[in-house]
Enzyme design. Structure first.
Site, PDB file in Angstrom:
ATOM      1  N   ALA A 129      13.953  18.602  26.326  1.00 37.86           N
ATOM      2  CA  ALA A 129      13.711  18.472  27.769  1.00 37.86           C
ATOM      3  C   ALA A 129      12.584  19.393  28.228  1.00 37.86           C
ATOM      4  O   ALA A 129      11.782  19.031  29.099  1.00 37.86           O
ATOM      5  CB  ALA A 129      14.990  18.785  28.541  1.00 37.86           C
ATOM      6  N   LEU A 146      -2.525   5.510  -9.128  1.00 41.01           N
ATOM      7  CA  LEU A 146      -2.073   6.317 -10.259  1.00 41.01           C
ATOM      8  C   LEU A 146      -1.576   5.431 -11.387  1.00 41.01           C
ATOM      9  O   LEU A 146      -1.039   4.348 -11.155  1.00 41.01           O
ATOM     10  CB  LEU A 146      -0.932   7.250  -9.833  1.00 41.01           C
ATOM     11  CG  LEU A 146      -1.248   8.318  -8.793  1.00 41.01           C
ATOM     12  CD1 LEU A 146       0.029   9.045  -8.392  1.00 41.01           C
ATOM     13  CD2 LEU A 146      -2.271   9.306  -9.323  1.00 41.01           C
ATOM     14  N   LYS A 180       7.626  10.575  -4.965  1.00 36.46           N
ATOM     15  CA  LYS A 180       6.675   9.498  -4.676  1.00 36.46           C
ATOM     16  C   LYS A 180       7.231   8.667  -3.522  1.00 36.46           C
ATOM     17  O   LYS A 180       8.121   7.841  -3.711  1.00 36.46           O
ATOM     18  CB  LYS A 180       6.449   8.626  -5.907  1.00 36.46           C
ATOM     19  CG  LYS A 180       5.377   7.561  -5.703  1.00 36.46           C
ATOM     20  CD  LYS A 180       5.162   6.762  -6.970  1.00 36.46           C
ATOM     21  CE  LYS A 180       4.055   5.735  -6.758  1.00 36.46           C
ATOM     22  NZ  LYS A 180       4.371   4.773  -5.687  1.00 36.46           N
ATOM     23  N   GLU A 235       0.836   9.831   2.784  1.00 36.62           N
ATOM     24  CA  GLU A 235       1.651   8.617   2.859  1.00 36.62           C
ATOM     25  C   GLU A 235       2.307   8.539   4.235  1.00 36.62           C
ATOM     26  O   GLU A 235       2.972   9.487   4.666  1.00 36.62           O
ATOM     27  CB  GLU A 235       2.735   8.657   1.777  1.00 36.62           C
ATOM     28  CG  GLU A 235       3.341   7.330   1.461  1.00 36.62           C
ATOM     29  CD  GLU A 235       2.560   6.564   0.389  1.00 36.62           C
ATOM     30  OE1 GLU A 235       2.996   5.452   0.053  1.00 36.62           O
ATOM     31  OE2 GLU A 235       1.520   7.060  -0.097  1.00 36.62           O
TER      32      GLU A 235
END
EC number: 6.5.1.2
Length: 673
Positions: free
Chosen positions: A34, A83, A117, A175
């Site tokens: 708040a 990768l 990952k 990511e």
């Protein structure tokens, strides 16, 4: 006057950035939501009144841009490479050996930076002089799509870096993902509006980032975890990957909390196994671990091959979804007569185990999937969830595929199968005449949470029913040593252990006894509520529908199930027989707990409690007048979080639900015990 306003605007921006960093990056909120909202509103008001001091990197500028007609293309200055993957310990060992063979001077034990990952969408975010200037998707690695306006709406991404002398240019790569709790809330809201839901958090994150209207993206609970630095000008970066990530965190960029340095291959494998075990409690989806050589100089020496670096690899978890063929369908009969179609599959390795059976739930699910025997199907297994068919490759359907026909008669006893209107489940009407229902009812009766009869297991019950030596739970207490000793794999010692367990089980509690009776939809919690409310079995047996509905969590349907159970003479006879065999319990005494912190509150338990079992904690809360729920929602008042609390804790934090730990829970409840 204007100088003081300008100063206040700058101070508000700095204050809000500080609190965004504390909340989103350090997970350490310093002020109530708040108060943050009040500061944000004040800044927005001042910026509207004094547009001459507008700044594109202000915390207020995350939302509100006009929709785009299409995404512009962005050329990556440094390619965003993918990768290579490892799928076994041997492949990881081979990866490490390749590195050691290639390095001129290779340390005996290489140091790796290891991290989960994340299952999301890779992005590149460019800061010029410390201000967020451009963001792009990975695309094909060379060219991505400009998603700057959408990235600006992601709450844990700073619009301005938290540092005095920022780099001229800094590219952060990471990511974008959605937590499991955020995903649930998003889908709940979509359902409430009658909109299409997302299949999984990854699809939700990708779809949200690729919205042409950033105002829609701003309503989605997206998050970023940075995993590397691309272009960097005007800054001397640390010499190791791990230190670079910690530096990013110090300037306001969020990184994953599970990142760990590991020396040598065995420690990397230990990290992989630990994260895989922890996977279900993280609160977000991951599909493996990423292992990177920590020393930047060694990374540069190793270089790249094709479209992947030589110094990094993704060690993927066993797949949770696989393709296989549906060979047949069997129909099983449960304790309450429910007919469940079970798919018999061509065995396939999924999530670490070989799966040959999967549930098809009910007839409606078979119709929804439009699945036939011979189809190629998608199997999903996640954690301890029973494997299930989640999709069908209809284009692969063979010419000889067979339609699945739901039976009209019980496959065990031949009784008619009926489906009550409003229920998805079809049921055998045979009751205890049906051997399958009889077996399951008896297994339930002896189970740990019911009568807890240790020496009598599922195999023993199946033998006794098949030989027609028991028909009701009361018959268990009439067994003798010779009868039991003659059964397969028993002998005198095992038979005596079973008799001792049966004798010990005669002293129980009213709540356990009610639960053991197997009344439809009367679980542990409802059984406890019934015992506490009526206090005697006789009072429960004589209760009217109206009186039953006065019990906590007992609605019209459950009340009717209980009422009908006691109007069936066979059920009453079995209960009377059990009492005659010596089943007994102490009188139920419910203490007056008065007003306490849990009374009339909806409470959720999550994580592992170390000082008492989950069932015990649930019973205690119910004694204190709380309603114990299995899921967190906007209606939840309190979450009790034990060790390794997962997505429920994450969702509670996102919804602003109060959270206490186990010690606080015990301290609050102790005065009322």
């Amino acid at each position: 006057m204007t100088d003081s306003i300008k100063l206040e605007i700058e101070q508000l921006r700095q204050t809000l950035r500080y609190h965004e960093y504390q909340y989103h990056v350090l997970d350490n909120p310093q002020i109530p939501d708040a108060e943050y909202d009040r500061l944000f509103h004040r800044l927005k008001t001042l910026e509207q009144q004094y547009p001459q001091w507008f700044s594109p990197d202000s915390p207020t500028q995350r939302v509100g841009a006009k929709p785009l007609s299409a995404f512009a293309q962005v050329q990556h200055e440094m390619p965003m490479l993918s990768l290579d993957n490892a799928f076994s310990d041997e492949e990881l060992h081979a990866f490490v050996k390749r590195i050691q063979d290639r390095l001129v001077f290779s340390p005996k034990l290489l140091e790796f930076c290891c991290e989960p990952k994340l299952d999301g969408l890779a992005v590149s975010i460019l800061y010029v002089d410390g201000k967020l200037t451009q963001a792009a998707t990975r695309g094909d690695g060379s060219t991505g799509e400009d998603i700057t306006l959408n990235i600006r709406t992601v709450r844990n991404i700073p619009l301005q870096l938290l540092m005095e002398n920022p780099p001229t240019r800094l590219e952060v790569r990471g990511e974008v993902f959605m937590s499991q709790a955020g995903f649930e809330v998003l889908n709940e809201k979509a359902l409430a509006r009658g909109e299409k839901t997302f299949a999984n958090p990854r699809n939700a994150a990708a779809g949200s980032l690729r919205q042409l209207d950033p105002r829609i993206t701003s309503q989605r609970p997206l998050l970023l975890n940075a995993y590397s630095i691309g272009v960097a000008e005007g800054i001397d970066l640390p010499d190791t990957h791990f230190e670079r990530l910690q530096w990013l965190k110090s300037i306001g960029i969020p990184v994953n909390n599970e990142i760990q340095l590991c020396e040598g291959t065995e420690n990397v494998l230990n990290f992989y196994r630990a994260i895989m075990q922890k996977r279900s409690t993280l609160g977000y989806d991951i599909d493996g671990t990423v292992i990177k050589v920590n020393d930047i100089a060694l990374q540069e020496e190793l270089g790249f091959i094709s479209k992947a670096p030589r110094w990094a690899i993704a060690y993927k978890f066993p797949a949770q979804e696989e393709l296989t063929v549906l060979n047949a369908v069997e129909f099983q009969v449960g304790r309450t007569g429910a007919i469940t179609p079970v798919a018999k599959l061509q065995p396939v390795f999924v999530a670490g185990v070989t799966v040959s059976n999967a549930t098809l739930h009910n007839g409606d699910e078979i119709a929804r999937l439009d699945v036939a025997i011979g189809d190629t199907v998608i199997i999903r297994r996640a954690g301890d969830v029973i494997p299930q068919i989640i999709g069908v490759l209809h284009e692969k359907r063979p010419a000889n595929a067979e339609k699945i026909v739901f039976p009209t008669e019980c496959p065990v006893c031949g009784s008619v199968i009926v489906r009550i209107e409003g229920e998805a489940v079809a049921r055998c009407t045979g009751g205890l005449f049906c051997a399958a229902q009889r077996k399951e009812a008896l297994k339930h009766f002896v189970s740990r949470k019911a009568m807890d009869i240790d020496g009598v297991g599922a195999k023993l019950i199946e033998q006794l029913v098949d030989r027609e030596q028991i028909h009701t739970p009361a018959d268990l207490f009439k067994l003798d040593l010779n009868t039991l000793a003659r059964l397969e794999r028993m002998g005198l010692k095992s038979a005596q252990n079973a008799l001792d367990s049966l004798q010990k089980a005669k002293k129980t509690t009213l709540a356990r006894f009610i639960f053991a009776l197997g009344i439809r939809e009367v679980g542990e919690a409802t059984a406890l509520n019934l015992a506490n409310h009526f206090k005697t079995l006789e009072a429960l047996k004589e209760a009217t529908l109206e009186q039953l509905q006065e019990v906590q969590d007992v609605g019209e349907v459950v009340a009717n199930r209980i009422f009908v159970f006691w109007r069936e003479p066979h059920n009453v006879a079995v209960v009377e027989d059990l009492i005659a065999q010596g089943i007994h319990w102490e009188t139920v005494e419910v203490k007056d707990v008065g007003d306490n912190p849990f009374k009339e509150k909806t409470v959720v338990l999550t994580g592992t409690l170390t000082q008492m079992g989950r069932t015990e904690a649930k019973a205690l809360l119910q004694q204190l007048g709380a309603k114990v729920s299995g899921s967190v929602s906007a209606k939840t008042d309190l979450v009790v979080a034990g060790d390794s609390a997962g997505s429920k804790l994450t969702k509670a934090n996102e919804l602003g639900v109060k959270v206490i730990d186990e010690n606080t829970f015990l301290a609050w409840s102790k005065p009322y015990l």
